[in-house]
Design a protein around this motif. Structure first.
Motif, PDB file in Angstrom:
ATOM      1  N   VAL A 212       4.945  -6.583  10.807  1.00  0.00           N
ATOM      2  CA  VAL A 212       4.645  -6.723   9.390  1.00  0.00           C
ATOM      3  C   VAL A 212       4.606  -8.191   9.009  1.00  0.00           C
ATOM      4  O   VAL A 212       5.505  -8.962   9.347  1.00  0.00           O
ATOM      5  CB  VAL A 212       5.711  -5.984   8.542  1.00  0.00           C
ATOM      6  N   ASN A 213       3.539  -8.596   8.337  1.00  0.00           N
ATOM      7  CA  ASN A 213       3.395  -9.950   7.840  1.00  0.00           C
ATOM      8  C   ASN A 213       3.778 -10.008   6.369  1.00  0.00           C
ATOM      9  O   ASN A 213       3.642  -9.018   5.655  1.00  0.00           O
ATOM     10  CB  ASN A 213       1.940 -10.423   7.990  1.00  0.00           C
ATOM     11  N   PRO A 214       4.230 -11.177   5.878  1.00  0.00           N
ATOM     12  CA  PRO A 214       4.549 -11.300   4.456  1.00  0.00           C
ATOM     13  C   PRO A 214       3.318 -11.070   3.589  1.00  0.00           C
ATOM     14  O   PRO A 214       2.198 -11.404   3.961  1.00  0.00           O
ATOM     15  CB  PRO A 214       5.057 -12.745   4.332  1.00  0.00           C
ATOM     16  N   VAL A 215       3.525 -10.485   2.420  1.00  0.00           N
ATOM     17  CA  VAL A 215       2.455 -10.203   1.466  1.00  0.00           C
ATOM     18  C   VAL A 215       2.844 -10.823   0.139  1.00  0.00           C
ATOM     19  O   VAL A 215       3.986 -10.712  -0.301  1.00  0.00           O
ATOM     20  CB  VAL A 215       2.264  -8.674   1.293  1.00  0.00           C
ATOM     21  N   ALA A 216       1.890 -11.477  -0.518  1.00  0.00           N
ATOM     22  CA  ALA A 216       2.162 -12.043  -1.834  1.00  0.00           C
ATOM     23  C   ALA A 216       1.907 -10.983  -2.885  1.00  0.00           C
ATOM     24  O   ALA A 216       0.811 -10.447  -2.973  1.00  0.00           O
ATOM     25  CB  ALA A 216       1.277 -13.253  -2.079  1.00  0.00           C
ATOM     26  N   PHE A 217       2.915 -10.661  -3.688  1.00  0.00           N
ATOM     27  CA  PHE A 217       2.769  -9.678  -4.767  1.00  0.00           C
ATOM     28  C   PHE A 217       3.435 -10.275  -5.991  1.00  0.00           C
ATOM     29  O   PHE A 217       4.654 -10.219  -6.143  1.00  0.00           O
ATOM     30  CB  PHE A 217       3.406  -8.352  -4.388  1.00  0.00           C
ATOM     31  N   GLY A 218       2.616 -10.906  -6.873  1.00  0.00           N
ATOM     32  CA  GLY A 218       3.202 -11.602  -8.003  1.00  0.00           C
ATOM     33  C   GLY A 218       4.102 -12.711  -7.506  1.00  0.00           C
ATOM     34  O   GLY A 218       3.711 -13.513  -6.664  1.00  0.00           O
ATOM     35  N   ASN A 219       5.319 -12.767  -8.005  1.00  0.00           N
ATOM     36  CA  ASN A 219       6.277 -13.772  -7.582  1.00  0.00           C
ATOM     37  C   ASN A 219       7.217 -13.258  -6.503  1.00  0.00           C
ATOM     38  O   ASN A 219       8.215 -13.890  -6.190  1.00  0.00           O
ATOM     39  CB  ASN A 219       7.105 -14.256  -8.787  1.00  0.00           C
ATOM     40  N   VAL A 220       6.886 -12.101  -5.947  1.00  0.00           N
ATOM     41  CA  VAL A 220       7.717 -11.522  -4.894  1.00  0.00           C
ATOM     42  C   VAL A 220       7.012 -11.676  -3.571  1.00  0.00           C
ATOM     43  O   VAL A 220       5.799 -11.502  -3.465  1.00  0.00           O
ATOM     44  CB  VAL A 220       7.971 -10.023  -5.166  1.00  0.00           C
TER      45      VAL A 220
ATOM     46  N   SER B  11       7.627   4.261   4.673  1.00  0.00           N
ATOM     47  CA  SER B  11       7.645   3.026   3.889  1.00  0.00           C
ATOM     48  C   SER B  11       8.641   3.179   2.741  1.00  0.00           C
ATOM     49  O   SER B  11       8.908   4.288   2.267  1.00  0.00           O
ATOM     50  CB  SER B  11       6.249   2.728   3.324  1.00  0.00           C
ATOM     51  N   LEU B  12       9.172   2.063   2.281  1.00  0.00           N
ATOM     52  CA  LEU B  12      10.082   2.044   1.144  1.00  0.00           C
ATOM     53  C   LEU B  12       9.323   1.585  -0.093  1.00  0.00           C
ATOM     54  O   LEU B  12       8.504   0.658  -0.029  1.00  0.00           O
ATOM     55  CB  LEU B  12      11.265   1.110   1.418  1.00  0.00           C
ATOM     56  N   TRP B  13       9.630   2.222  -1.239  1.00  0.00           N
ATOM     57  CA  TRP B  13       8.891   1.992  -2.472  1.00  0.00           C
ATOM     58  C   TRP B  13       9.845   1.670  -3.617  1.00  0.00           C
ATOM     59  O   TRP B  13      10.853   2.358  -3.804  1.00  0.00           O
ATOM     60  CB  TRP B  13       8.085   3.227  -2.862  1.00  0.00           C
ATOM     61  N   SER B  14       9.514   0.652  -4.403  1.00  0.00           N
ATOM     62  CA  SER B  14      10.232   0.365  -5.643  1.00  0.00           C
ATOM     63  C   SER B  14       9.791   1.359  -6.707  1.00  0.00           C
ATOM     64  O   SER B  14       8.594   1.533  -6.953  1.00  0.00           O
ATOM     65  CB  SER B  14       9.934  -1.058  -6.117  1.00  0.00           C
ATOM     66  N   GLN B  15      10.766   1.999  -7.350  1.00  0.00           N
ATOM     67  CA  GLN B  15      10.426   2.977  -8.383  1.00  0.00           C
ATOM     68  C   GLN B  15       9.787   2.314  -9.600  1.00  0.00           C
ATOM     69  O   GLN B  15       8.733   2.750 -10.061  1.00  0.00           O
ATOM     70  CB  GLN B  15      11.678   3.749  -8.813  1.00  0.00           C
ATOM     71  N   VAL B  16      10.386   1.261 -10.139  1.00  0.00           N
ATOM     72  CA  VAL B  16       9.842   0.626 -11.338  1.00  0.00           C
ATOM     73  C   VAL B  16       8.483  -0.006 -11.055  1.00  0.00           C
ATOM     74  O   VAL B  16       7.548   0.124 -11.850  1.00  0.00           O
ATOM     75  CB  VAL B  16      10.827  -0.420 -11.898  1.00  0.00           C
TER      76      VAL B  16
ATOM     77  N   PRO C 123       4.874   0.157   6.700  1.00  0.00           N
ATOM     78  CA  PRO C 123       3.438   0.040   6.967  1.00  0.00           C
ATOM     79  C   PRO C 123       2.563  -0.075   5.723  1.00  0.00           C
ATOM     80  O   PRO C 123       1.478  -0.645   5.781  1.00  0.00           O
ATOM     81  CB  PRO C 123       3.118   1.319   7.746  1.00  0.00           C
ATOM     82  N   LEU C 124       3.009   0.478   4.606  1.00  0.00           N
ATOM     83  CA  LEU C 124       2.188   0.474   3.390  1.00  0.00           C
ATOM     84  C   LEU C 124       2.570  -0.642   2.424  1.00  0.00           C
ATOM     85  O   LEU C 124       2.177  -0.623   1.253  1.00  0.00           O
ATOM     86  CB  LEU C 124       2.285   1.828   2.684  1.00  0.00           C
ATOM     87  N   THR C 125       3.320  -1.636   2.893  1.00  0.00           N
ATOM     88  CA  THR C 125       3.774  -2.724   2.029  1.00  0.00           C
ATOM     89  C   THR C 125       2.632  -3.286   1.186  1.00  0.00           C
ATOM     90  O   THR C 125       1.567  -3.601   1.691  1.00  0.00           O
ATOM     91  CB  THR C 125       4.391  -3.854   2.875  1.00  0.00           C
ATOM     92  N   GLY C 126       2.869  -3.395  -0.114  1.00  0.00           N
ATOM     93  CA  GLY C 126       1.882  -3.920  -1.047  1.00  0.00           C
ATOM     94  C   GLY C 126       1.033  -2.866  -1.705  1.00  0.00           C
ATOM     95  O   GLY C 126       0.338  -3.150  -2.690  1.00  0.00           O
TER      96      GLY C 126
END
Length: 378
Positions: free
Chosen positions: A44-52, A171-176, A184-187
């Motif tokens: 897994v490579n880092p993904v830019a998502f907003g400021n995260v 994959s793990l998902w943030s609820q908010v 695998p589904l990051t982003g």
């Protein structure tokens, strides 16, 4: 309507900027155009998502329970009421209300407090979620990359918020955020759906044909048929206390009490939190958030709602009939809870929700939208 808003300088370490939570949902599809998450070796490579920076580090996740220790509902059953259930559903019981394709269903917090996730289907597979620690209800489609996913409770918390997992990819998902933060589904983002957090009495009055979720063992869970004491609130007293989550929030925006109930609207690079206490003091609030004309109000029963004021491309100017849950604009009367015009030239038209997520505790909204303004009645 006179109003004053302010943005205070951040006194916390911002984890997610407004841009990271707004955006337009690209649908629940595999990440593309800069969101690729694996390299040739499958790492897994880092993904830019907003400021995260995604994926979220394991160090940022806190274990609150074992996986499926809070058993998500995977085979929900519904009835017209709880008359045949060994538990009580009073008119004051909070519910998450969903209306899709002309069908209405209510999901009592008496059940969601114990199970947090319901995998359901209307005219499409949907996901109804509730995090008791954040007081946040999020409803979304659960189709990802063309496949229907089944979601469960991972047992992890991120910023005291529910972290979900999907059984198909793990994959793990943030609820908010409704976004995959590890795996695998990051982003990937889920498509959000409108929902209302209200009382069973208010929901049933405005949706007389509604059905309501029946608690397990009538509804089946990811771990099989279980049961809980659905007359007991496992978080009793939590919403009135200053305690946040289970002790993992180091920095909290103290502009409001952490458990203040707010409805958040985010659009065009701006975010505004509307506290229930301030909105309840006025018939309605007419505002503009990042170019989005909105009307915000609280029902006589204390349900916060926000709508896009535009109809056929023109922003309407709303008034409220004194002492009622009826709005008036454009020659029509509008039901405040449903946003639907009941008569006049706009009869049958339903206003679009201005908020993607139901009201939640202030600390949770501020954690994910740290640059938010706060509505204050002048």
């Amino acid at each position: 309507m006179n109003r004053r808003r302010f943005v205070a300088a951040l006194g916390t370490t911002a984890s997610v900027g407004v841009a990271g939570c707004l955006g337009t949902s690209g649908g629940a599809s595999a990440p593309t155009d800069g969101f690729e998450t694996t390299d040739a070796d499958g790492d897994v490579n880092p993904v830019a998502f907003g400021n995260v920076s995604l994926p979220v580090s394991e160090d940022e996740l806190n274990r609150g329970a074992r996986q499926d220790g809070i058993p998500a509902i995977v085979d929900p059953e519904f009835g017209s009421d709880w008359s045949d259930v060994d538990a009580t559903l009073d008119d004051v019981e909070p519910v998450v209300g969903v209306e899709l394709g002309g069908e209405a269903r209510a999901y009592p917090l008496a059940v969601l407090n114990w199970h947090e996730i319901v995998n359901d289907a209307f005219d499409r597979p949907i996901l109804v979620t509730y995090c008791p620690l954040c007081g946040s209800a999020v409803v979304a489609e659960r189709v990802v990359a063309g496949d229907t996913r089944t979601f469960g409770v991972s047992g992890y918390l991120w910023h005291s918020d529910l972290v979900m997992y999907d059984r198909e990819s793990d994959s793990l998902w943030s609820q908010v955020l409704a976004t995959a933060i590890r795996g695998p589904l990051t982003g990937t983002e889920l498509d959000l759906l409108p929902a209302t957090t209200t009382s069973w009495g208010e929901w049933r009055a405005s949706h007389p044909d509604t059905s309501v979720l029946l608690p397990p063992p009538l509804s089946d869970t990811v771990t099989g048929r279980v049961t809980r004491d659905y007359d007991r609130d496992p978080y009793r007293g939590y919403d009135a206390s200053s305690r946040i989550g289970i002790g993992y929030n180091d920095d909290v925006d103290d502009r409001l009490h952490p458990k203040t109930r707010v409805l958040g609207v985010a659009h065009g690079g701006e975010a505004v939190a509307y506290p229930l206490s301030a909105v309840s003091e006025t018939p309605l609030v007419t505002d503009d958030v990042g170019g989005l004309p909105v009307v915000v109000a609280a029902t006589t029963g204390g349900t916060l709602v926000a709508y896009d004021r535009r109809v056929d491309g023109s922003a309407l100017s709303f008034d409220r009939e004194s002492g009622t849950d009826v709005l008036a604009a454009g020659g029509s009367r509008w039901n405040l809870l449903t946003g639907r015009a009941t008569d006049g030239p706009h009869a049958g038209t339903t206003l679009t929700r201005a908020n993607d997520r139901s009201p939640m505790f202030w600390f949770a909204w501020a954690e994910f939208f740290p640059d938010t303004a706060i509505y204050v009645r002048a």
